[in-house]
Design an enzyme around this catalytic site. Structure first.
Site, mmCIF file in Angstrom:
data_model
loop_
_atom_site.group_PDB
_atom_site.id
_atom_site.type_symbol
_atom_site.label_atom_id
_atom_site.label_comp_id
_atom_site.label_asym_id
_atom_site.label_seq_id
_atom_site.Cartn_x
_atom_site.Cartn_y
_atom_site.Cartn_z
ATOM 1 N N ARG A 48 12.186 -112.897 13.030
ATOM 2 C CA ARG A 48 13.593 -112.920 11.124
ATOM 3 C C ARG A 48 12.420 -112.443 9.580
ATOM 4 O O ARG A 48 11.181 -112.349 10.261
ATOM 5 C CB ARG A 48 13.036 -114.495 10.699
ATOM 6 C CG ARG A 48 14.479 -115.027 12.117
ATOM 7 C CD ARG A 48 15.512 -114.527 11.789
ATOM 8 N NE ARG A 48 16.463 -115.333 13.018
ATOM 9 C CZ ARG A 48 16.668 -115.278 14.078
ATOM 10 N NH1 ARG A 48 15.853 -114.209 14.523
ATOM 11 N NH2 ARG A 48 17.224 -115.666 15.349
ATOM 12 N N HIS A 82 23.149 -109.970 9.976
ATOM 13 C CA HIS A 82 23.326 -108.051 10.568
ATOM 14 C C HIS A 82 21.980 -107.317 10.122
ATOM 15 O O HIS A 82 22.451 -106.975 8.918
ATOM 16 C CB HIS A 82 24.286 -107.798 11.340
ATOM 17 C CG HIS A 82 24.554 -108.799 12.485
ATOM 18 N ND1 HIS A 82 24.031 -109.527 13.781
ATOM 19 C CD2 HIS A 82 25.500 -109.451 12.617
ATOM 20 C CE1 HIS A 82 24.647 -110.030 14.423
ATOM 21 N NE2 HIS A 82 25.700 -110.014 14.215
ATOM 22 N N CYS A 129 17.333 -110.231 11.122
ATOM 23 C CA CYS A 129 16.432 -110.045 12.669
ATOM 24 C C CYS A 129 15.845 -109.093 12.345
ATOM 25 O O CYS A 129 16.073 -107.996 11.595
ATOM 26 C CB CYS A 129 17.168 -110.028 13.784
ATOM 27 S SG CYS A 129 18.105 -110.721 14.213
#
Length: 458
Positions: A435, A357, A426
């Site tokens: 991405r 993340h 992300c």
């Protein structure tokens, strides 16, 4: 001088003859004893307790008209000499004869003590008594027409203004004091009488210039119709109720969104860091016990630790990229399943690809876009330390572009097989639209027995 009486004439015969009623002077004495000072037609001819005069002989205090000492009757008026006005008024005799003897004023007796009343010391001075101005009574109004009475009343009010305390005087003999009150004068004429007749059936309102009843005055009770109207006016209209409900809904949604943002941006990071720290300690304990040998690991099982010294990142690596079991717990996930399966660090060639993340849930890859070519990336396993150098970065690509994790990554600049590393996350921040890709190349493999590499020691 009055005319002579019949009994004073010596020549008369009959009942008026001298001595017909007894001795001489008896009739005069009887008349004098019956005389009344209020209705005697001959004032000055009688004796009175409070009137004193001198007789013909100059005797002080002898009643006028009394018989001489010799017993002879009255002499005729023509024979009596003219008397000088010698009467004098005796106020003390008048007071004594009518009201009795008077006592000299003395000190007033002290009032008897009243049970339960507070005692007052003699030294306490009495409060001064404010004199009350007398009430000037208005002149009687003549019984004429209303217009004349109004005019006369106005003139009388102008000539005789009411005293300042006229409102406190009781009305009529039925009042507490029994005195007649000073009432407001009648003003106006026929027009005012008509207006009064029109408003006779209406409820009296507050006086002109006031906004409500006087303080302390109880409000007049409402009628049934007025009570219904007041209750209906107090109720909210449907539009007000609907707007209030919509406002409450928006407020509730705003509060929920605020709580959700707080949870995502703050609490998930706190929780993920706690879990990642526990997982790191668990991996190191297993290595100390001899477990965690290179091989196939179960999904969600931690097997390595990544160090990025420039970003001060130390995060465990687990098998798989499952969001709930791996990524949301603050761990990095290894692409090791199906078509997305990549090599392990100990393999002699291949691409070791991991995901993490960028925001929330520990956000381990929050600042990987700040890495520069040559920055070290170290992967620690049970057997050795594998050091990579950052070589290239792809700022943005589609999530479906899996070519970036192939054995020879497309777009990385590598043209032949080798031992590579790929970091995916992300982008932009707080979204998952695209991405962000970072590639690196292995430059050092160091067994744990030789200690930590220089990049981790320094």
């Amino acid at each position: 001088m009055s005319a002579p009486r019949p009994e004073d004439d010596p020549g008369l015969q009959g009942p008026y003859a001298q001595g017909a009623y007894g001795a001489d002077g008896a009739f005069a004495a009887a008349v004098e004893s019956l005389a009344d000072p209020l209705n005697d037609p001959l004032p000055g001819e009688h004796a009175s307790p409070w009137f004193r005069s001198e007789g013909p002989q100059g005797d002080a205090g002898a009643p006028r008209g009394a018989a001489p000492a010799g017993g002879a009757g009255r002499s005729p008026a023509s024979e009596r000499p003219q008397e000088a006005p010698g009467e004098w008024y005796d106020p003390e005799g008048y007071q004594r004869d009518w009201y009795g003897p008077q006592q000299p004023p003395g000190p007033a007796p002290a009032p008897a003590p009243v049970p339960g009343a507070a005692s007052v010391t003699p030294e306490t001075p009495a409060a001064p008594v404010t004199p009350v101005a007398p009430v000037t009574a208005a002149a009687p109004v003549p019984d004429e027409t209303l217009g004349l009475r109004t005019a006369d009343t106005r003139r009388i009010v102008a000539d005789h203004p009411a005293p300042p305390f006229a409102s406190s005087v009781s009305a009529g003999p039925s009042g507490p004091s029994g005195t007649s009150a000073v009432t407001d004068p009648v003003t106006g004429g026929r027009a005012e009488r008509r207006r009064a007749a029109k408003g006779r059936g209406r409820r009296p309102g507050p006086p002109t210039g006031t906004t409500g009843p006087a303080p302390g005055t109880p409000a007049a009770p409402l009628s049934r119709v007025e009570a219904r109207r007041a209750a209906k006016a107090a109720k909210d209209s449907p539009a007000v109720v609907a707007s209030r409900a919509v406002g409450e809904i928006f407020i509730s949604l705003g509060v929920l969104m605020l709580l959700f943002v707080t949870y995502q941006l703050w609490w998930t990071n706190v929780r993920a860091e706690q879990i990642a720290g526990k997982e790191t300690n668990k991996i190191q304990e297993e290595w100390a016990k001899g477990a965690g040998k290179p091989g196939v690991f179960a999904p969600g099982q931690g097997f390595a630790i990544m160090h990025i010294p420039k970003l001060d990142v130390v995060v465990p690596i687990a098998e798989g990229i499952n969001k709930e079991k791996v990524l949301d717990r603050g761990l990095l996930g290894h692409y090791g399943e199906g078509k997305l399966k990549t090599a392990m660090p100990e393999d002699k060639q291949g691409n070791f690809a991991v995901a993490g993340h960028r925001n929330t849930h520990g956000e381990p890859f929050r600042y990987i876009n700040k890495l520069s070519p040559g920055d070290p990336i170290v992967v620690e396993t049970r057997e050795a330390y594998y050091t990579y150098e950052m070589t290239a970065i792809l700022p943005q690509t589609s999530p479906s572009n899996i070519s970036v994790i192939e054995p020879i990554p497309v777009g990385s600049g590598f043209t032949k097989p080798g031992r590579y590393i790929t970091l995916t996350t992300c982008t932009p921040e707080f979204t998952s639209t695209y991405r962000l890709i970072v590639w690196g190349k292995m430059v050092d493999e160091r067994p744990r027995s030789e200690g930590k590499p220089k990049t981790l020691v320094g």
